[in-house]
Design an enzyme around this catalytic site. Structure first.
Site, PDB file in Angstrom:
ATOM      1  CG  ASP A 183      -2.088   0.967   1.095  1.00 25.64           C
ATOM      2  OD1 ASP A 183      -2.221   1.629   0.044  1.00 25.64           O
ATOM      3  OD2 ASP A 183      -2.882   1.063   2.053  1.00 25.64           O
ATOM      4  N   GLY A 184       0.301   2.356  -0.385  1.00 21.59           N
ATOM      5  CA  GLY A 184       0.983   3.647  -0.379  1.00 21.59           C
ATOM      6  C   GLY A 184       0.825   4.347   0.956  1.00 21.59           C
ATOM      7  CE  LYS A 218      -2.332   3.104   4.217  1.00 18.46           C
ATOM      8  NZ  LYS A 218      -2.416   3.672   2.864  1.00 18.46           N
ATOM      9  N   GLY A 219      -4.804   7.557   4.338  1.00 16.99           N
ATOM     10  CA  GLY A 219      -6.221   7.909   4.303  1.00 16.99           C
ATOM     11  C   GLY A 219      -6.540   9.090   3.425  1.00 16.99           C
ATOM     12  N   GLY A 220      -5.520   9.568   2.679  1.00 12.46           N
ATOM     13  CA  GLY A 220      -5.803  10.662   1.750  1.00 12.46           C
ATOM     14  C   GLY A 220      -6.905  10.294   0.773  1.00 12.46           C
ATOM     15  N   GLY A 221      -6.989   9.004   0.452  1.00 14.88           N
ATOM     16  CA  GLY A 221      -8.050   8.528  -0.442  1.00 14.88           C
ATOM     17  C   GLY A 221      -9.292   8.067   0.316  1.00 14.88           C
ATOM     18  CD  GLU A 260      -5.703   2.787   2.660  1.00 12.53           C
ATOM     19  OE1 GLU A 260      -5.651   3.069   1.467  1.00 12.53           O
ATOM     20  OE2 GLU A 260      -5.430   3.586   3.565  1.00 12.53           O
TER      21      GLU A 260
HETATM   22  C1  5RP Z   1      -5.646   5.993   0.566  1.00 13.21           C
HETATM   23  C2  5RP Z   1      -4.249   6.035   1.072  1.00 13.21           C
HETATM   24  C3  5RP Z   1      -3.158   6.147   0.074  1.00 13.21           C
HETATM   25  O1  5RP Z   1      -2.266   5.106   0.258  1.00 13.21           O
HETATM   26  C4  5RP Z   1      -2.465   7.468   0.254  1.00 13.21           C
HETATM   27  O2  5RP Z   1      -3.424   8.496   0.194  1.00 13.21           O
HETATM   28  C5  5RP Z   1      -1.390   7.678  -0.829  1.00 13.21           C
HETATM   29  O3  5RP Z   1      -2.021   7.821  -2.057  1.00 13.21           O
HETATM   30  P1  5RP Z   1      -1.220   8.068  -3.399  1.00 13.21           P
HETATM   31  O4  5RP Z   1      -0.524   6.800  -3.724  1.00 13.21           O
HETATM   32  O5  5RP Z   1      -2.301   8.423  -4.384  1.00 13.21           O
HETATM   33  O6  5RP Z   1      -0.260   9.215  -3.174  1.00 13.21           O
HETATM   34  O7  5RP Z   1      -3.975   5.985   2.237  1.00 13.21           O
HETATM   35  O8  5RP Z   1      -6.573   5.994   1.603  1.00 13.21           O
END
Ligand code: 5RP
Length: 218
Positions: free
Chosen positions: A81-82, A94-97, A103
């Site tokens: 995961d990112g 985390k959690g920008g998305g 997750e």
């Molecule tokens: C989604 C996340 C993503 O891993 C985090 O936001 C990074 O996103 P990106 O790869 O688009 O930079 O936690 O909930």
């Protein structure tokens, strides 16, 4: 290199952690989208995936990769995961998305958590990126007041509903000197489902892409 090229580079590097016959834990976000696309090239070698979001499930299925329910499989060998930020101890924000709760569940159910990011995500101290907190809708104002007492400035992510039917507060201005303590303190607020600090269960490996290549931090 563009940021997308760096994301693609680190996503490709994560294939090294995928072994034949595995069910792979798959996160969410633009970096993970590159990973899913890379995984599709070797899909005949894996059993399938457990996904942390509806968006990732849709992308996996579009590539013909079977998606399993977490309840239907045992512990996962690896979760990829990112992150929005990582500190040098691999504690993450985390959690920008908005997929933080699933997750965190998939990360908890995985033996190894491999975080993939471009080098801009590594910071000395977490907190520049607003901390996402998933809340039960009726608790939104209550949770926001408690987050103010913890020193943050919560902002409701309007027009956004999580895959679990809840809301997100993005908390700005937090001084995160004690990520584990803050993760616990926010979890203790009634109405909080989950917060985006991954400090109690940090990443095990951080793959960081820069123009020079991919660096591995453990
Ligand atoms: C989604 C996340 C993503 O891993 C985090 O936001 C990074 O996103 P990106 O790869 O688009 O930079 O936690 O909930």
């Amino acid at each position: 290199m563009t940021q997308d090229e760096l994301k693609q580079r680190v996503a490709e590097a994560a294939l090294e952690y995928v072994e034949d016959g595995m069910i792979v834990g798959v996160g969410t976000g633009s970096t993970v989208n590159f990973f899913i696309d890379a995984l599709a090239r070797i899909k005949g070698r894996i059993d399938g995936a457990v996904s942390s979001s509806e968006a990732s499930s849709t992308r996996l299925r579009a590539h013909g990769i079977p998606v399993y329910e977490l309840n239907a499989v045992g512990p996962l060998p690896v979760y990829i995961d990112g992150a929005d930020e990582s500190d040098p101890q691999l504690c993450l924000t985390k959690g920008g998305g908005g997929a933080l709760t699933r997750e965190k569940i998939v990360a908890a159910a995985s033996e190894r958590f491999v975080c993939i990011a471009d080098a801009s995500k590594l910071v000395e101290r977490l907190g520049r990126f607003p901390l996402p907190v998933e809340v039960i809708p009726m608790a939104r104002s209550h949770v926001a007041r408690q987050l103010l007492k913890l020193g943050g400035q919560p902002v409701w992510r309007e027009q956004f509903v999580t895959d679990n039917g809840n809301l997100i507060l993005d908390v700005h201005g937090l001084q995160i000197d004690d990520p584990r303590g803050l993760e616990r303190a926010i979890n203790d607020i009634a109405g909080v489902v989950c917060n985006g600090l991954f400090a109690l269960r940090p990443a095990d490996v951080l793959l960081l892409a820069s123009a020079e290549g991919v660096r591995r931090i453990t």
